[in-house]
Design a protein around this motif. Structure first.
Motif, PDB file in Angstrom:
ATOM      1  N   GLY A  25       0.785  -1.225   0.000  1.00 12.34           N
ATOM      2  CA  GLY A  25       0.000   0.000   0.000  1.00 12.34           C
ATOM      3  C   GLY A  25       0.816   1.273   0.000  1.00 12.34           C
ATOM      4  O   GLY A  25       0.269   2.362   0.187  1.00 12.34           O
ATOM      5  N   LEU A  26       2.138   1.155  -0.211  1.00 10.04           N
ATOM      6  CA  LEU A  26       2.976   2.352  -0.250  1.00 10.04           C
ATOM      7  C   LEU A  26       2.782   3.114  -1.553  1.00 10.04           C
ATOM      8  O   LEU A  26       2.998   4.329  -1.611  1.00 10.04           O
ATOM      9  N   LEU A  27       2.431   2.399  -2.623  1.00  2.00           N
ATOM     10  CA  LEU A  27       2.086   2.994  -3.902  1.00  2.00           C
ATOM     11  C   LEU A  27       0.776   2.394  -4.373  1.00  2.00           C
ATOM     12  O   LEU A  27       0.406   1.290  -3.961  1.00  2.00           O
ATOM     13  N   VAL A  28       0.069   3.117  -5.225  1.00  2.00           N
ATOM     14  CA  VAL A  28      -1.149   2.603  -5.847  1.00  2.00           C
ATOM     15  C   VAL A  28      -1.013   2.766  -7.351  1.00  2.00           C
ATOM     16  O   VAL A  28      -0.329   3.663  -7.848  1.00  2.00           O
ATOM     17  N   ARG A  29      -1.658   1.882  -8.063  1.00  2.00           N
ATOM     18  CA  ARG A  29      -1.535   1.881  -9.510  1.00  2.00           C
ATOM     19  C   ARG A  29      -2.504   2.866 -10.143  1.00  2.00           C
ATOM     20  O   ARG A  29      -3.675   2.948  -9.759  1.00  2.00           O
ATOM     21  N   MET A  30      -2.011   3.586 -11.126  1.00  3.93           N
ATOM     22  CA  MET A  30      -2.827   4.504 -11.918  1.00  3.93           C
ATOM     23  C   MET A  30      -3.202   3.849 -13.250  1.00  3.93           C
ATOM     24  O   MET A  30      -2.448   3.014 -13.755  1.00  3.93           O
ATOM     25  N   LEU A  31      -4.311   4.253 -13.812  1.00  2.00           N
ATOM     26  CA  LEU A  31      -4.695   3.828 -15.169  1.00  2.00           C
ATOM     27  C   LEU A  31      -4.637   2.306 -15.299  1.00  2.00           C
ATOM     28  O   LEU A  31      -4.071   1.762 -16.248  1.00  2.00           O
ATOM     29  N   ALA A  32      -5.246   1.614 -14.345  1.00  2.00           N
ATOM     30  CA  ALA A  32      -5.162   0.160 -14.323  1.00  2.00           C
ATOM     31  C   ALA A  32      -5.780  -0.487 -15.553  1.00  2.00           C
ATOM     32  O   ALA A  32      -5.401  -1.597 -15.927  1.00  2.00           O
ATOM     33  N   GLY A  33      -6.712   0.173 -16.206  1.00  2.00           N
ATOM     34  CA  GLY A  33      -7.330  -0.402 -17.393  1.00  2.00           C
ATOM     35  C   GLY A  33      -6.547  -0.157 -18.671  1.00  2.00           C
ATOM     36  O   GLY A  33      -6.993  -0.568 -19.748  1.00  2.00           O
ATOM     37  N   TRP A  34      -5.418   0.501 -18.554  1.00  2.00           N
ATOM     38  CA  TRP A  34      -4.611   0.848 -19.723  1.00  2.00           C
ATOM     39  C   TRP A  34      -3.263   0.142 -19.661  1.00  2.00           C
ATOM     40  O   TRP A  34      -2.643   0.053 -18.609  1.00  2.00           O
ATOM     41  N   GLU A  35      -2.813  -0.324 -20.802  1.00  2.00           N
ATOM     42  CA  GLU A  35      -1.493  -0.936 -20.918  1.00  2.00           C
ATOM     43  C   GLU A  35      -0.559   0.041 -21.610  1.00  2.00           C
ATOM     44  O   GLU A  35      -0.933   0.682 -22.594  1.00  2.00           O
ATOM     45  N   ILE A  36       0.653   0.174 -21.079  1.00  2.00           N
ATOM     46  CA  ILE A  36       1.650   1.059 -21.689  1.00  2.00           C
ATOM     47  C   ILE A  36       2.421   0.248 -22.717  1.00  2.00           C
ATOM     48  O   ILE A  36       3.050  -0.758 -22.400  1.00  2.00           O
ATOM     49  N   ARG A  37       2.347   0.673 -23.961  1.00  2.00           N
ATOM     50  CA  ARG A  37       2.912  -0.100 -25.067  1.00  2.00           C
ATOM     51  C   ARG A  37       4.288   0.403 -25.450  1.00  2.00           C
ATOM     52  O   ARG A  37       4.664   1.537 -25.182  1.00  2.00           O
ATOM     53  N   GLU A  38       5.046  -0.483 -26.097  1.00  2.00           N
ATOM     54  CA  GLU A  38       6.361  -0.159 -26.655  1.00  2.00           C
ATOM     55  C   GLU A  38       7.317   0.392 -25.605  1.00  2.00           C
ATOM     56  O   GLU A  38       8.178   1.218 -25.893  1.00  2.00           O
ATOM     57  N   ALA A  39       7.154  -0.062 -24.368  1.00  2.00           N
ATOM     58  CA  ALA A  39       8.009   0.442 -23.290  1.00  2.00           C
ATOM     59  C   ALA A  39       8.485  -0.670 -22.372  1.00  2.00           C
ATOM     60  O   ALA A  39       9.029  -0.392 -21.306  1.00  2.00           O
ATOM     61  N   ASP A  40       8.272  -1.931 -22.756  1.00  2.00           N
ATOM     62  CA  ASP A  40       8.727  -3.039 -21.918  1.00  2.00           C
ATOM     63  C   ASP A  40      10.241  -2.978 -21.740  1.00  2.00           C
ATOM     64  O   ASP A  40      10.980  -2.676 -22.680  1.00  2.00           O
ATOM     65  N   LYS A  41      10.675  -3.244 -20.543  1.00  2.00           N
ATOM     66  CA  LYS A  41      12.106  -3.277 -20.249  1.00  2.00           C
ATOM     67  C   LYS A  41      12.596  -4.712 -20.411  1.00  2.00           C
ATOM     68  O   LYS A  41      12.268  -5.575 -19.604  1.00  2.00           O
ATOM     69  N   GLU A  42      13.361  -4.948 -21.462  1.00  5.97           N
ATOM     70  CA  GLU A  42      13.856  -6.288 -21.742  1.00  5.97           C
ATOM     71  C   GLU A  42      15.298  -6.429 -21.265  1.00  5.97           C
ATOM     72  O   GLU A  42      16.102  -5.520 -21.413  1.00  5.97           O
ATOM     73  N   LEU A  43      15.572  -7.567 -20.693  1.00 12.52           N
ATOM     74  CA  LEU A  43      16.931  -7.892 -20.279  1.00 12.52           C
ATOM     75  C   LEU A  43      17.336  -9.214 -20.896  1.00 12.52           C
ATOM     76  O   LEU A  43      16.533 -10.149 -20.961  1.00 12.52           O
ATOM     77  N   SER A  44      18.572  -9.266 -21.363  1.00 10.83           N
ATOM     78  CA  SER A  44      19.113 -10.487 -21.953  1.00 10.83           C
ATOM     79  C   SER A  44      20.432 -10.836 -21.285  1.00 10.83           C
ATOM     80  O   SER A  44      21.144  -9.962 -20.773  1.00 10.83           O
ATOM     81  N   LEU A  45      20.745 -12.093 -21.304  1.00 16.99           N
ATOM     82  CA  LEU A  45      22.065 -12.563 -20.878  1.00 16.99           C
ATOM     83  C   LEU A  45      22.909 -12.720 -22.131  1.00 16.99           C
ATOM     84  O   LEU A  45      22.528 -13.445 -23.059  1.00 16.99           O
ATOM     85  N   VAL A  46      24.024 -12.040 -22.197  1.00 16.06           N
ATOM     86  CA  VAL A  46      24.898 -12.099 -23.370  1.00 16.06           C
ATOM     87  C   VAL A  46      26.296 -12.530 -22.936  1.00 16.06           C
ATOM     88  O   VAL A  46      26.751 -12.223 -21.829  1.00 16.06           O
ATOM     89  N   TYR A  47      26.970 -13.249 -23.838  1.00 11.49           N
ATOM     90  CA  TYR A  47      28.339 -13.670 -23.569  1.00 11.49           C
ATOM     91  C   TYR A  47      29.037 -13.920 -24.906  1.00 11.49           C
ATOM     92  O   TYR A  47      28.382 -14.162 -25.929  1.00 11.49           O
ATOM     93  N   PRO A  48      30.367 -13.835 -24.938  1.00  7.25           N
ATOM     94  CA  PRO A  48      31.092 -13.984 -26.210  1.00  7.25           C
ATOM     95  C   PRO A  48      30.860 -15.356 -26.826  1.00  7.25           C
ATOM     96  O   PRO A  48      30.865 -16.380 -26.133  1.00  7.25           O
TER      97      PRO A  48
END
Length: 348
Positions: free
Chosen positions: A270-293
């Motif tokens: 309850g320290l934060l509450v979600r805004m615009l719960a019926g809306w999805e934010i597009r083209e902003a996903d934070k992707e992480l990959s594991l990379v190695y040589p």
């Protein structure tokens, strides 16, 4: 001449005192053994062995050379054993680079369990926001955003895709009233006149946002029915670190957009509450990959870290499903409906 092999043959002759017995122990013919010793003597320009029909005895030079050969061959065996052990058993210093914002939230438990599983590995971790050349800068592996890494031939293993959500502190919402009616939160989702009901309503609020080098000021929202709005945000406060954004939101400074996993605990408490719960934010996903040589022979320490990390994220996703979080989640195509463009202000 294969000098190492010739040295091995010579040491065998010295130890057995006979060309014939040395040849038998080495599974070689007498002629081959004799040839190797002759090549060494020609190379050194000195006699190493006194020969007769029954035995072979070392000359003074031969005795000194035999002692030196034993030391060289013993050292070589120790080196090869050490390297072979390192190839099969993860050990040594593992140099890892990681995306700074992700690392401050989720990386420590992974590294704790990895080091417990592979105690002979020593870990050197570097946190970065900037792009990194994995090979040029000497890293064995990286947990980074795809756009963050470069350098030669790299193998990429997608780990996680985290969707962002809009959040604010109850204190901010309580202070942001309309017509004297305070906002309230139900099950972690903001309701009331002060809470934005659609992206256009953000214009009435103080906005906190990542700096432009992380995300531009254009944010795309979409509802389940395909309705889309594009909001141009002019933040009152911008910073290039999600931890600072979270702290600003917790302090009641305004509404911000953060990866869902960064604020999951805050929402639950309850320290934060979600805004615009019926809306999805597009083209902003934070992707992480594991990379190695992409080497032909990947060191055991790197291979162990790759396998452990991929499995860690797979298990975590199964054990801890939550909104806005998915492992190896592909992007979803937007609908073809026409977006609305709304410019928002940074101040309420």
């Amino acid at each position: 001449m294969n000098q190492l092999q010739a040295m091995r043959v010579f040491v065998s002759v010295a130890e057995h005192g006979s060309f014939g017995r040395a040849a038998a122990s080495l599974a070689m013919s007498n002629a081959v053994v004799t040839r190797y010793v002759a090549l060494l003597e020609a190379h050194l320009e000195t006699r190493l062995i006194n020969r007769n029909t029954r035995s072979a005895s070392l000359t003074e030079a031969g005795a000194a050379y035999a002692q030196g050969c034993r030391q060289v061959l013993d050292d070589l065996e120790r080196i090869e054993t050490h390297i072979a052990h390192g190839v099969s058993v993860p050990s040594g210093i593992l140099r890892v680079v990681a995306h700074a914002s992700f690392s401050l939230h989720d990386l420590t438990p992974l590294l704790q369990h990895y080091l417990a599983a592979f105690p002979k590995v020593r870990l050197s971790l570097t946190l970065l926001h900037r792009p990194v050349d994995l090979i040029e800068e000497g890293f064995d592996a990286g947990i980074v955003a795809p756009r963050q890494v470069s350098g030669g031939t790299l193998i990429r293993r997608p780990l996680v895709s985290v969707a962002p959500i809009a959040v604010a502190a109850p204190a901010y919402l309580a202070s942001h009233v309309a017509n004297g009616v305070a906002n309230r939160a139900v099950n972690g989702v903001a309701e009331g006149i002060a809470a934005p009901m659609r992206p256009a309503d953000l214009a009435r609020h103080t906005l906190l946002a990542p700096s432009a080098d992380i995300h531009g000021n254009e944010w795309h929202f979409e509802r389940a029915d395909g309705t889309r709005e594009t909001v141009l945000i002019e933040p009152a406060y911008a910073v290039n670190n999600s931890v600072m954004l979270r702290q600003a939101a917790l302090a009641g400074m305004g509404i911000t957009i953060l990866p869902a996993n960064h604020v999951a605990a805050d929402l639950a408490q309850g320290l934060l509450v979600r805004m615009l719960a019926g809306w999805e934010i597009r083209e902003a996903d934070k992707e992480l990959s594991l990379v190695y040589p992409g080497r032909r022979h990947v060191p055991a320490k790197t291979r162990s870290f790759v396998d452990f990390t991929v499995e860690w994220f797979r298990k975590r996703d199964v054990a801890m499903p939550r909104a806005g979080y998915a492992v190896n989640s592909p992007d979803t195509a937007l609908t073809n409906s026409m977006p609305a463009i709304i410019r928002t202000s940074g101040n309420s």
